[in-house]
Design a protein around this motif. Structure first.
Motif, mmCIF file in Angstrom:
data_model
loop_
_atom_site.group_PDB
_atom_site.id
_atom_site.type_symbol
_atom_site.label_atom_id
_atom_site.label_comp_id
_atom_site.label_asym_id
_atom_site.label_seq_id
_atom_site.Cartn_x
_atom_site.Cartn_y
_atom_site.Cartn_z
ATOM 1 N N MET A 50 -35.378 38.605 -13.486
ATOM 2 C CA MET A 50 -35.046 37.422 -13.582
ATOM 3 C C MET A 50 -36.162 36.449 -13.804
ATOM 4 N N ALA A 51 -36.093 35.779 -14.926
ATOM 5 C CA ALA A 51 -36.956 34.748 -15.402
ATOM 6 C C ALA A 51 -37.244 33.664 -14.423
ATOM 7 N N SER A 52 -38.662 33.275 -14.112
ATOM 8 C CA SER A 52 -39.043 32.416 -13.253
ATOM 9 C C SER A 52 -38.374 30.851 -13.894
ATOM 10 N N PRO A 53 -38.110 30.053 -12.597
ATOM 11 C CA PRO A 53 -37.826 28.520 -13.114
ATOM 12 C C PRO A 53 -39.088 28.181 -13.945
ATOM 13 N N ARG A 54 -38.897 26.846 -14.909
ATOM 14 C CA ARG A 54 -39.986 26.616 -15.827
ATOM 15 C C ARG A 54 -40.215 25.020 -15.428
ATOM 16 N N ILE A 55 -41.382 24.877 -15.374
ATOM 17 C CA ILE A 55 -41.987 23.303 -15.358
ATOM 18 C C ILE A 55 -42.339 22.997 -16.874
ATOM 19 N N ILE A 56 -41.780 22.000 -17.448
ATOM 20 C CA ILE A 56 -42.049 21.452 -18.700
ATOM 21 C C ILE A 56 -42.878 20.233 -18.398
ATOM 22 N N TYR A 57 -44.000 20.098 -19.017
ATOM 23 C CA TYR A 57 -44.861 19.022 -19.075
ATOM 24 C C TYR A 57 -44.706 18.305 -20.529
ATOM 25 N N ILE A 58 -44.194 17.171 -20.570
ATOM 26 C CA ILE A 58 -44.027 16.580 -21.622
ATOM 27 C C ILE A 58 -45.020 15.236 -21.840
ATOM 28 N N TYR A 59 -46.079 15.472 -22.722
ATOM 29 C CA TYR A 59 -47.160 14.490 -22.661
ATOM 30 C C TYR A 59 -47.133 14.111 -24.344
ATOM 31 N N ASP A 60 -48.316 13.114 -24.397
ATOM 32 C CA ASP A 60 -48.671 12.855 -25.746
ATOM 33 C C ASP A 60 -50.072 12.818 -25.555
ATOM 34 N N ALA A 61 -50.742 13.241 -26.801
ATOM 35 C CA ALA A 61 -52.160 13.197 -26.682
ATOM 36 C C ALA A 61 -52.843 11.858 -26.635
ATOM 37 N N LEU A 62 -52.303 10.925 -27.064
ATOM 38 C CA LEU A 62 -52.360 9.632 -27.434
ATOM 39 C C LEU A 62 -51.988 8.553 -26.136
ATOM 40 N N CYS A 63 -51.501 9.084 -25.116
ATOM 41 C CA CYS A 63 -50.982 8.645 -23.897
ATOM 42 C C CYS A 63 -51.867 8.515 -23.075
ATOM 43 N N GLY A 64 -52.315 6.978 -22.586
ATOM 44 C CA GLY A 64 -53.489 6.764 -21.684
ATOM 45 C C GLY A 64 -53.010 7.236 -20.272
ATOM 46 N N TRP A 65 -51.710 7.113 -19.861
ATOM 47 C CA TRP A 65 -51.249 7.392 -18.540
ATOM 48 C C TRP A 65 -51.132 8.939 -18.413
ATOM 49 N N CYS A 66 -50.833 9.685 -19.419
ATOM 50 C CA CYS A 66 -50.899 11.221 -19.538
ATOM 51 C C CYS A 66 -52.391 11.750 -19.136
ATOM 52 N N TYR A 67 -53.331 10.796 -19.783
ATOM 53 C CA TYR A 67 -54.860 11.117 -19.441
ATOM 54 C C TYR A 67 -54.815 10.966 -18.107
#
Length: 212
Positions: free
Chosen positions: A1-18
């Motif tokens: 059975m596949a593990s559940p997945r965590i998807i991180y949605i970011y943008d390289a130009l997003c300061g809050w992502c930094y």
């Protein structure tokens, strides 16, 4: 059975992502055995939103201080002197998105680490992310041939896959970054929209996991 997945949605130009990078990296360190992790590029600055950074300088100067105060990261002097203050840099998410697409094709298990590398290059070291040649030194520490990577960075297939990813993020209804989703294969749980502390993110992830 596949593990559940965590998807991180970011943008390289997003300061809050930094600012969020240490949080999501800590989550990966703690839960990589329980979840698969994926990174999607959001396409924050695309189409009509692409513009010279000079048009956003005043906003970014204030916003970066807020990010520093809330997250503990620092925007490097090189970012201010080489990117922000000259004002010539074009804020465009396409090329760093393509770099992430290509990187995932080569070394998907280290995509989260590469997301941090890209953002450190811009916000700490003042690297122009629109220039293909600048990615050579970013992938070399991952034992990826820099010349080979640069040679394929502008391939049409890479561009098409990147825009497909931007569109997928839009289909998810995500228009704020960073965002984190838990995917159990049948259902998606939005566990972070915008910056979140580690404790809050972990609590939301564990609640989602209990629902699986």
């Amino acid at each position: 059975m596949a593990s559940p997945r965590i998807i991180y949605i970011y943008d390289a130009l997003c300061g809050w992502c930094y600012g969020f990078s240490p949080v999501i990296r800590r989550l990966y360190t703690t839960y990589s055995g329980a979840f698969d992790f994926d990174v999607l590029s959001g396409g924050m600055m695309t189409g009509s939103r692409v513009r010279p950074i000079a048009e956003m300088r005043a906003y970014i100067e204030q916003a970066s201080k807020v990010v520093e105060e809330h997250t503990g990261v620092s925007f490097g002097e090189a970012y201010h002197t080489q990117i922000l203050e000259p004002g010539h840099y074009t804020s465009d998410s396409e090329k760093p998105g393509m770099a992430m697409t290509l990187f995932k094709a080569v070394l998907p298990e280290r995509a989260l680490e590469f997301a941090t590398t890209i953002q450190n290059a811009l916000y700490r070291d003042g690297v122009d992310l629109n220039q293909d040649t600048n990615y050579g030194s970013l992938v070399e520490p991952f034992d990826i041939d820099p010349d080979e990577f640069i040679a394929h960075l502008s391939d049409n297939a890479i561009k098409e896959q990147t825009w497909a990813e931007f569109n997928l993020v839009a289909q998810y209804g995500i228009n704020g970054f960073p965002s984190v989703i838990v995917d159990n294969g049948d259902k998606l749980f939005l566990v972070a929209r915008g910056y979140s502390s580690y404790d809050q993110l972990e609590a939301n992830v564990l609640r989602a996991k209990q629902s699986l």
